[in-house]
Design an enzyme around this catalytic site. Structure first.
Site, PDB file in Angstrom:
ATOM      1  N   GLU A  69      58.219  74.851  21.509  1.00  0.00           N
ATOM      2  CA  GLU A  69      58.734  73.526  21.869  1.00  0.00           C
ATOM      3  C   GLU A  69      60.254  73.483  21.754  1.00  0.00           C
ATOM      4  OE1 GLU A  69      54.757  70.957  20.684  1.00  0.00           O
ATOM      5  OE2 GLU A  69      56.419  71.051  19.296  1.00  0.00           O
ATOM      6  N   ASN A 116      58.814  66.212  18.925  1.00  0.00           N
ATOM      7  CA  ASN A 116      57.979  66.010  17.750  1.00  0.00           C
ATOM      8  C   ASN A 116      58.266  64.758  16.931  1.00  0.00           C
ATOM      9  OD1 ASN A 116      56.093  68.267  17.681  1.00  0.00           O
ATOM     10  ND2 ASN A 116      57.977  69.467  17.797  1.00  0.00           N
ATOM     11  N   THR A 172      53.260  58.700  21.034  1.00  0.00           N
ATOM     12  CA  THR A 172      53.497  57.865  22.210  1.00  0.00           C
ATOM     13  C   THR A 172      53.806  58.691  23.447  1.00  0.00           C
ATOM     14  OG1 THR A 172      55.812  57.696  21.692  1.00  0.00           O
ATOM     15  CG2 THR A 172      54.354  56.011  20.793  1.00  0.00           C
ATOM     16  N   LYS A 204      47.202  79.362  24.361  1.00  0.00           N
ATOM     17  CA  LYS A 204      48.042  78.169  24.399  1.00  0.00           C
ATOM     18  C   LYS A 204      48.709  78.048  23.029  1.00  0.00           C
ATOM     19  CE  LYS A 204      47.393  74.368  23.041  1.00  0.00           C
ATOM     20  NZ  LYS A 204      47.767  73.488  21.862  1.00  0.00           N
ATOM     21  N   THR A 264      48.530  73.914  17.746  1.00  0.00           N
ATOM     22  CA  THR A 264      47.448  74.885  17.604  1.00  0.00           C
ATOM     23  C   THR A 264      47.651  76.084  18.521  1.00  0.00           C
ATOM     24  OG1 THR A 264      45.764  73.304  16.951  1.00  0.00           O
ATOM     25  CG2 THR A 264      44.955  75.286  18.022  1.00  0.00           C
ATOM     26  N   THR A 273      48.528  72.005  25.918  1.00  0.00           N
ATOM     27  CA  THR A 273      49.012  70.686  25.465  1.00  0.00           C
ATOM     28  C   THR A 273      50.497  70.569  25.798  1.00  0.00           C
ATOM     29  OG1 THR A 273      49.322  71.523  23.201  1.00  0.00           O
ATOM     30  CG2 THR A 273      47.249  70.407  23.678  1.00  0.00           C
TER      31      THR A 273
END
Lengths: 420, 420
Positions: free
Chosen positions: A293, A415, A420, A178, A209, A152
């Protein structure tokens, strides 16, 4: 071993396609099958979140007998908080894969990752499963096609592999995973038992996840396989945190095809296999932390000489989860007071007057007092891609390691507007 | 009541000066004195962090007899992790204030906030205490001078006040506080007892630090005063979190001069005073959340019908502490899956199939399933300065409220480089 890929263990084929679930045009549906007669010996661990996705509920049931034939996965949608329809959809993924692969629905384990609270677009999912199942292979390109279908917000593929001998046979063990956000796995056994050996209890803990798929061609009885996976998970996946948010979908699955002919049965072979499995899982966990991230560095928090394994884990986890600590690490700021104070509020035994803290090998705090150090030099050392926080509690003989990352503005960017 | 200020209760004088401890040229040393004969009846609660600052250690001792004459504070340096010299310095602040105010050292409570691990610049501190003590007053300008001396990264002063009748007497109760980062107070009683009634246990939890000073001219026996402060703290200061990082210095102090002549003694007066105190402390706690580092909005997490007060608090706290939730709130993203999943990993009883979640009054999730809603409308409603997350667990009859804020890039900016 650079030639190894996810499908290097004998007995597996896989494929992946873009089915239009994700906005980003990268693979989002994958199918993996074990061609061994009778399927694979199988083990799995699942999120301990009380809010668990439909594929987790279905997966627990389907792996309960220790045997699986196939895995079917999608990204772009977690199929979590989707009620009865979600459960039917997860089963439907298995039913279709089973038809296409000529096995029982109960021998297929589903997996999903993505946004919570939206029903799967089943037409796209079904079309994707058909397309993926129509092009299965065991070469690297098929391995990558499956791998990409689980990603993702990951910026990198995550892969680890080992090839080793058990007696005269050569065994191959590989894994992909992942996870970049909503990462604070607290995986539990199939039956829900906590795997907290030496680690933070399931008190805190991903939409991102963590999904991990591990393959081997060793011949391992299902019960042994489950025990080995649970032991490895406690020391690896359950010891990584990006944002301490335990996902509804976290799942790690280990399939053993037995096609190498090497049996993991006696004590020596179990130990050898266990060591390799822990190494692979740890490697994957570290890759997750490094690709967090917005992360710019991989951070290892090592807590030594705590009162108990669990308390060592709680202290390490509390340091790793402090936004203040993570921001300081991002800024290469040797602000050790934040680290020591985090240990102090972990809620377990800790005595600053006994403790010693090292940042990148430099002692900055000892016995309740600062140790003078060259701040510019330590700050420069903190700019490395890997960072080590080493806290010696001098209370007992228990150690723990937790992997995390720094906290940057990019985490907020990623985040603050996921929809969007 | 707009005319009320911190020093409105009869019997107190204060002052504050810039002594050169902070780089930013705003007041950093303050002195407050109670002129009532025999001093003030005093209560205090302190951080439960095992790494506690020297002024906390000294403060616990000095308030133990339920009586104080003065408070001496500095900002810009926490005097934490400073060993024996730090302890001597905290005592030295009290000694000098006692000399200047003609009282016992044991009747002075010290307070510090700022960076951890640096010895106080005692020449500056002493000069500041002399200057502040030389210009004490009870008017608004002196109230503000003292108030400013406790601020660090705060962008606003935080003040609350109440004036009410006890019998025929008019009582005034005021409070000021500071705190914007390193805010996850877990204040405990003077004796270290946890104040976790209906709130998260001391498992997680500030360099920013929370300091709160409360004044009243009511006449309250010390033991009653301590009980009332502890009860109010559990429902206010211990229910606010910005970054869940419990500081080494968190302290709340309540002084009662008795100068109004109103006695808090019988049940009716205790209840009236307790209600006013809880209101003031809650007001201050909300102001802390609203002024969180980088925050753009005040977030109230209300959990209803949980299994127990403690579990309600743990669920609320887990939601409030999730970086993923806080980023979504920052982006006005009605990403309710993150909220429900946070409740699921809180580690206490929670059943998504029974729960209902409302965002700004709009039901978005009920009974394990999404409830269709107008995302654009809810997102627009989330742009308000105040945001309400309301989770009804339908498990029991226990409620809890936790206040927090959103998580922005500015938090990272502020905290990635605190030293410089």
């Amino acid at each position: 071993m650079s030639q190894l890929h996810f499908l290097s263990p004998s007995g597996f084929r896989a494929g992946g396609v873009y089915a239009g679930i994700k906005q980003k045009k990268t693979n989002d549906v994958g199918v993996l099958v074990c061609d061994a007669p009778g399927g694979a010996s199988a083990a799995a661990v699942f999120t301990s979140n009380k809010v668990f996705a439909a594929p987790v509920a279905v997966g627990r049931e389907h792996v309960a007998d220790g045997s699986l034939r196939a895995i079917v996965i999608n990204s772009g949608n977690a199929n979590a908080c989707t009620g009865r329809q979600g459960h039917r959809d997860a089963l439907s993924m298995c039913t279709l894969a089973a038809q296409l692969l000529d096995c029982d629905r109960d021998d297929v384990l589903p997996g999903s990752t993505g946004i919570i609270g939206h029903l799967l677009p089943m037409e796209k999912v079904h079309a994707g499963i058909r397309a993926a199942a129509a092009d299965l292979g065991s070469d690297e390109s098929h391995a990558l096609a499956f791998n990409d279908a689980i990603l993702t917000t990951d910026t990198k593929r995550k892969f680890a592999a080992a090839r080793f001998k058990l007696g005269r046979q050569v065994v191959t063990l590989t894994g992909i995973c992942k996870g970049a956000g909503m990462i604070g796995p607290r995986l539990a056994g199939r039956d829900g038992r906590t795997l907290s050996i030496g680690r933070a209890p399931a008190k805190r803990g991903a939409q991102g996840t963590m999904l991990a798929y591990l393959l081997t061609d060793a011949d391992v009885p299902a019960r042994t396989l489950q025990g080995l996976l649970e032991a490895a998970t406690a020391l690896s996946f359950n010891s990584v945190t990006i944002d301490n948010h335990t996902s509804t979908n976290d799942t790690a699955v280990l399939l053993a095809s037995g096609q190498s002919g090497a049996r993991v049965k006696d004590r020596a072979s179990v130990l050898t296999f266990a060591a390799a499995l822990e190494e692979i899982c740890t490697d994957l966990a570290r890759q997750i932390a490094a690709d967090g991230e917005g992360a710019t560095k991989l951070v290892t928090v090592r807590v030594r000489h705590a009162s108990s394994d669990n308390e060592a884990g709680v202290i390490a986890r509390t340091i790793a989860d402090s936004p203040l600590v993570k921001c300081a690490l991002h800024g290469n700021d040797p602000n050790w007071g934040r680290i020591v104070s985090a240990a102090g509020y972990a809620g377990v035994a800790f005595d600053p007057d006994r403790a010693t803290l090292k940042l990148q090998g430099t002692t900055v705090f000892r016995g309740g007092k600062p140790v003078p150090f060259d701040a510019a030099k330590v700050s420069a050392a903190m700019a490395a891609a890997e960072l080590l926080i080493d806290l010696d509690c001098r209370l007992g003989d228990a150690d723990a390691i937790v992997w995390t990352c720094d906290f940057s503005k990019d985490y907020v960017t990623i985040n603050a507007d996921y929809h969007t």
